[in-house]
Design a protein around this motif. Sequence first.
Motif, PDB file in Angstrom:
ATOM      1  N   ASN B  32      13.403   6.432  18.852  1.00 10.69           N
ATOM      2  CA  ASN B  32      14.250   5.937  17.761  1.00 10.69           C
ATOM      3  C   ASN B  32      13.646   6.358  16.430  1.00 10.69           C
ATOM      4  OD1 ASN B  32      14.004   3.499  19.979  1.00 10.69           O
ATOM      5  ND2 ASN B  32      16.115   3.948  19.399  1.00 10.69           N
ATOM      6  N   TYR B  33      14.519   6.643  15.483  1.00  5.66           N
ATOM      7  CA  TYR B  33      14.049   7.118  14.186  1.00  5.66           C
ATOM      8  C   TYR B  33      13.148   6.099  13.483  1.00  5.66           C
ATOM      9  CZ  TYR B  33      17.303  11.088  14.231  1.00  5.66           C
ATOM     10  OH  TYR B  33      17.964  12.246  14.526  1.00  5.66           O
ATOM     11  N   VAL B  34      12.259   6.649  12.649  1.00  4.39           N
ATOM     12  CA  VAL B  34      11.381   5.841  11.810  1.00  4.39           C
ATOM     13  C   VAL B  34      11.789   6.008  10.359  1.00  4.39           C
ATOM     14  CG1 VAL B  34       9.010   5.486  11.014  1.00  4.39           C
ATOM     15  CG2 VAL B  34       9.448   6.035  13.425  1.00  4.39           C
ATOM     16  N   GLN B  35      11.826   4.903   9.659  1.00  2.00           N
ATOM     17  CA  GLN B  35      12.116   4.900   8.222  1.00  2.00           C
ATOM     18  C   GLN B  35      10.872   4.400   7.464  1.00  2.00           C
ATOM     19  OE1 GLN B  35      15.256   6.064   9.881  1.00  2.00           O
ATOM     20  NE2 GLN B  35      14.905   3.919  10.453  1.00  2.00           N
ATOM     21  N   TRP B  36      10.746   4.790   6.210  1.00  2.00           N
ATOM     22  CA  TRP B  36       9.675   4.327   5.332  1.00  2.00           C
ATOM     23  C   TRP B  36      10.285   3.767   4.042  1.00  2.00           C
ATOM     24  CZ3 TRP B  36       4.516   4.216   6.553  1.00  2.00           C
ATOM     25  CH2 TRP B  36       4.097   4.959   7.667  1.00  2.00           C
ATOM     26  N   TYR B  37       9.753   2.615   3.626  1.00  2.00           N
ATOM     27  CA  TYR B  37      10.230   1.960   2.421  1.00  2.00           C
ATOM     28  C   TYR B  37       9.063   1.771   1.451  1.00  2.00           C
ATOM     29  CZ  TYR B  37      14.135   0.852   5.490  1.00  2.00           C
ATOM     30  OH  TYR B  37      15.180   0.944   6.368  1.00  2.00           O
ATOM     31  N   GLN B  38       9.360   1.910   0.171  1.00  2.00           N
ATOM     32  CA  GLN B  38       8.405   1.639  -0.891  1.00  2.00           C
ATOM     33  C   GLN B  38       8.776   0.307  -1.523  1.00  2.00           C
ATOM     34  OE1 GLN B  38       8.925   3.442  -4.908  1.00  2.00           O
ATOM     35  NE2 GLN B  38       6.943   4.417  -4.544  1.00  2.00           N
ATOM     36  N   GLN B  39       7.791  -0.550  -1.774  1.00  2.00           N
ATOM     37  CA  GLN B  39       8.061  -1.828  -2.404  1.00  2.00           C
ATOM     38  C   GLN B  39       7.055  -2.078  -3.509  1.00  2.00           C
ATOM     39  OE1 GLN B  39       7.557  -5.423  -0.028  1.00  2.00           O
ATOM     40  NE2 GLN B  39       9.154  -6.479  -1.168  1.00  2.00           N
ATOM     41  N   ARG B  40       7.551  -2.083  -4.726  1.00  3.48           N
ATOM     42  CA  ARG B  40       6.701  -2.402  -5.874  1.00  3.48           C
ATOM     43  C   ARG B  40       6.653  -3.920  -6.040  1.00  3.48           C
ATOM     44  NH1 ARG B  40       9.166   2.502  -8.199  1.00  3.48           N
ATOM     45  NH2 ARG B  40       7.529   4.100  -8.232  1.00  3.48           N
ATOM     46  N   THR B  83       0.170   7.408 -10.638  1.00  2.57           N
ATOM     47  CA  THR B  83      -0.069   5.962 -10.736  1.00  2.57           C
ATOM     48  C   THR B  83       1.186   5.183 -10.358  1.00  2.57           C
ATOM     49  OG1 THR B  83       0.403   6.053 -13.106  1.00  2.57           O
ATOM     50  CG2 THR B  83      -1.904   6.205 -12.438  1.00  2.57           C
ATOM     51  N   GLU B  84       2.362   5.758 -10.609  1.00  2.00           N
ATOM     52  CA  GLU B  84       3.619   5.083 -10.296  1.00  2.00           C
ATOM     53  C   GLU B  84       3.868   4.986  -8.787  1.00  2.00           C
ATOM     54  OE1 GLU B  84       4.754   8.217 -12.479  1.00  2.00           O
ATOM     55  OE2 GLU B  84       6.405   8.975 -11.225  1.00  2.00           O
ATOM     56  N   ASP B  85       3.083   5.714  -7.982  1.00  2.00           N
ATOM     57  CA  ASP B  85       3.226   5.629  -6.526  1.00  2.00           C
ATOM     58  C   ASP B  85       2.529   4.391  -5.975  1.00  2.00           C
ATOM     59  OD1 ASP B  85       2.696   9.210  -6.262  1.00  2.00           O
ATOM     60  OD2 ASP B  85       4.562   8.085  -6.577  1.00  2.00           O
ATOM     61  N   GLU B  86       1.745   3.723  -6.800  1.00  2.00           N
ATOM     62  CA  GLU B  86       1.040   2.523  -6.351  1.00  2.00           C
ATOM     63  C   GLU B  86       2.052   1.451  -5.967  1.00  2.00           C
ATOM     64  OE1 GLU B  86      -2.908   1.615  -7.955  1.00  2.00           O
ATOM     65  OE2 GLU B  86      -2.047  -0.295  -8.635  1.00  2.00           O
ATOM     66  N   ALA B  87       2.018   1.056  -4.694  1.00  2.00           N
ATOM     67  CA  ALA B  87       3.026   0.140  -4.145  1.00  2.00           C
ATOM     68  C   ALA B  87       2.644  -0.193  -2.707  1.00  2.00           C
ATOM     69  CB  ALA B  87       4.413   0.788  -4.172  1.00  2.00           C
ATOM     70  N   LYS B 107      -0.862  -1.303   1.522  1.00  2.00           N
ATOM     71  CA  LYS B 107      -0.981  -1.326   0.061  1.00  2.00           C
ATOM     72  C   LYS B 107      -1.666  -0.047  -0.394  1.00  2.00           C
ATOM     73  CE  LYS B 107      -2.883  -3.971  -3.810  1.00  2.00           C
ATOM     74  NZ  LYS B 107      -1.585  -3.977  -4.537  1.00  2.00           N
ATOM     75  N   LEU B 108      -0.964   0.766  -1.166  1.00  2.00           N
ATOM     76  CA  LEU B 108      -1.515   1.993  -1.713  1.00  2.00           C
ATOM     77  C   LEU B 108      -2.016   1.741  -3.124  1.00  2.00           C
ATOM     78  CD1 LEU B 108      -2.076   5.050  -1.898  1.00  2.00           C
ATOM     79  CD2 LEU B 108       0.326   5.346  -2.577  1.00  2.00           C
ATOM     80  N   THR B 109      -3.290   2.016  -3.336  1.00  2.00           N
ATOM     81  CA  THR B 109      -3.886   1.930  -4.664  1.00  2.00           C
ATOM     82  C   THR B 109      -4.207   3.331  -5.150  1.00  2.00           C
ATOM     83  OG1 THR B 109      -4.868  -0.230  -4.154  1.00  2.00           O
ATOM     84  CG2 THR B 109      -5.771   0.967  -6.036  1.00  2.00           C
ATOM     85  N   VAL B 110      -3.731   3.656  -6.340  1.00  2.00           N
ATOM     86  CA  VAL B 110      -4.019   4.954  -6.948  1.00  2.00           C
ATOM     87  C   VAL B 110      -5.051   4.697  -8.034  1.00  2.00           C
ATOM     88  CG1 VAL B 110      -3.073   6.969  -8.099  1.00  2.00           C
ATOM     89  CG2 VAL B 110      -1.691   5.732  -6.417  1.00  2.00           C
ATOM     90  N   LEU B 111      -6.278   5.078  -7.744  1.00  2.00           N
ATOM     91  CA  LEU B 111      -7.405   4.718  -8.605  1.00  2.00           C
ATOM     92  C   LEU B 111      -7.438   5.525  -9.896  1.00  2.00           C
ATOM     93  CD1 LEU B 111      -9.974   4.664  -5.689  1.00  2.00           C
ATOM     94  CD2 LEU B 111      -9.087   2.663  -6.882  1.00  2.00           C
TER      95      LEU B 111
END
Lengths: 123, 111
Positions: B32-40, B83-87, B107-111
């Motif tokens: 089954n397909y996989v989806q990815w979501y970004q959440q700020r 930096t805007e990819d941090e989410a 949780k992605l942190t862009v240092l």
Amino acid sequence: QLQESGPGLVKPSETLSLICNVSGVSITNTFYHWGWIRQPPGKGLEWIGTIFYSGTTSYNPSLKSRVNISIDGSKNHFSLSQTSATASDTAVYYCARRIIEGGPPPSDAFDIWGQGTTVSVSS
Amino acid sequence: NFMLTQPHSVSESPGKTVTISCTRSSGSIVSNYVQWYQQRPGSAPTIVIYEDSQRPSGVPDRFSGSIDSSSNSASLTISGLRTEDEADYHCQSYDSSYHWVFGGGTKLTVL
């Protein structure tokens, strides 16, 4: 657009009831399914259930005994009813639209979400 | 029912590339397909990858998705980090009974 509405506070053992108002598209459009997803504070997303355009439903097995999702085509909204609320049901509740497999892009995804509504279960 | 396991957090510097994994506990990742979501913070999730590797219109081509049947996992790769990819990033799939499952989120942190 999707917009959730309902009480922000529910007492333990009572029923949590939410409505998702849909605008801009018919809720009976055969390209779409409609779902409820929740997110407890500081935690990940948990799928609650989905209702298909036919009215058929699918529920998270861990919640199935307490959950009912229904659709009202005349009001273009769908509803969530979750009985026997406990503190562990405290969460942000989202409604979302899912595009069917093979539908227009982004197919198979929950492509539009409501802003979410916070529900706290407390006496 | 199956589970999708993601790392709790990842961090990387601006301009670099990061990959987030999503491992399916049972059943094949290709079923089954996989989806990815970004959440700020404070916002609802938004779709960034659908059908394993497809990008919705408006999502930069810095975002890519892939599937690895040998490890039964999916991956989201973000190149040229900003930096805007941090989410938080959530993977999602479903089974043959139309039970949807989300991963625990990363949780992605862009240092």
